[in-house]
Structures are given as structure tokens and as C-alpha cells.
Design an enzyme around this catalytic site. Sequence first.
Site, PDB file in Angstrom:
ATOM      1  CE  LYS A 120      -3.943  -0.502   4.639  1.00 28.19           C
ATOM      2  NZ  LYS A 120      -5.243   0.156   4.924  1.00 28.19           N
ATOM      3  CG  HIS A 132      -2.132  -0.844   1.066  1.00 28.59           C
ATOM      4  ND1 HIS A 132      -2.113  -2.191   1.359  1.00 28.59           N
ATOM      5  CD2 HIS A 132      -3.401  -0.569   0.655  1.00 28.59           C
ATOM      6  CE1 HIS A 132      -3.315  -2.709   1.131  1.00 28.59           C
ATOM      7  NE2 HIS A 132      -4.111  -1.747   0.706  1.00 28.59           N
TER       8      HIS A 132
END
Length: 242
Positions: A135, A131
Site C-alpha cells: 500500500k 495494511h
Amino acid sequence: MARIGIIGSKGRMGQALADAIVAAGHELAGGIDQGDDPLALARQSDVLVDFSAPAALEANLDAAATAGVPIVVGTTGLEERHHWLCDHAAARIAVLQTGNTSLGVTLLAHLVREAASRLGEDWDIEIVETHHRMKVDAPSGTALLLGEAAAAGREVALAQVAVRGRDGITGARQPGAIGFASLRGGSVAGDHTVHFLADNERLELKHLAENRAIFARGAVRAAGWLLGKPAGRYTMPQVLGL
């Protein structure tokens, strides 16, 4: 056409949801963020979609239950208490909670469960997710969703077999373990690969998210599907008829 209210409207997902609601032919009932009143939004909506923060979930569920409207919960980073709150609210309204609203990921989880069920424990399972650098939780909600699917296929509890990261002298891999690895960097929307590894052969089931719009589209489809459902807990596989 449904009036859909967005909780967490100023975030990246909130903006994508607003576009997806209009594209699907629904009406945007409004949006709120931290400090706003979720009950006011609930009372002007047919269904709510929540992509805010775990700390706000209790108030959001209470508002939905008080107004008698269903809610789709896509917030990640939830803990055991949050799932209890979802169960409690589901006694009064329809609640669909998921770690990922992508229709592709929903199908992937179904395939992972099938593979884990049909392949023996001599096939090791590892889940790798990537990600963007911003995040804040790991493993991702999607990785955990896929881990739950694999564990369900093997008829075990994920908490009993999960291995979240390895460092130092860890010893040999334990049979039946389901491993997780989290990568962070750049602007990756979300990549997930479930590895099934046996002697002399490997199987990889993968989903690559190129844009957050896929999660918004899935959430809006789930919101439309949830309309008119009786009180209870619902899942994304039910939306696809799996």
C-alpha cells in the site's frame, strides 16, 4: 441488471469487481487501465466503478460526465483538488466517492460518529490501521473516513485536530486531538480500530477485512443503487439508508 464498467480492471480490486458484478447478476460492460480510453468504456456502460489512481481521476470523471453515466469513485489517496473535481462532475452526473466501499466500514463510520458525538472530549480518539506492505498511501482512505466521522460527531474540522504520527519529544496529548497510526506489512487486506480512551475505561470499534471481495461487493451494490439518481454527490451511508 446493469452494465457496469471497471476503471482499473487489471488490478487486484478490478479482478474482485469483475467477480462481484457477475455474482450480483449484473453485466460486465468491460474494463480499462492506464493508456485506455475511459470515454469508450463510459459509452457502453450504465455505470462506472473507478479503482484506478488519483492521476487518472480527472479524465475518468470527464468521460463519465460526457457520456452521462454515474460513477462510483473508490480510488484512495485523493487530495483537495480531486474532491473539487468530484464536485464539478456532480453538477452533471451522479457521483459517489468514498474512501471505503465496505458495507461494514460504512456502518462502523456511523457508529464512530455517534460515539464521538455522545462521549465528551475527555475521551481521547486514536485510529489505528494496518495494511499490506504494497500500500502506497497513509493514513489509509478508510482511516481518514473514520477520522472525518469522529470529527463530524464532535462538530469540528478534522484538519484542525488531526495528528498524523508522533516522533521524539512531542509533549502531552492535546485535548480534542484525533490521532492516526499506520502499520504496513504482510498481506493484510485492511484492519481498522477506532479507540476511545478515557480515565479507567476504553471503547474500541473495529473492522477487519479478510478479503478484497468485501470492497468489491459494496462497490457493486453502490453502483446499482446509483442508477437513476439525479446529478449530485452521494455517499455510502445513503446506500445503507443511514
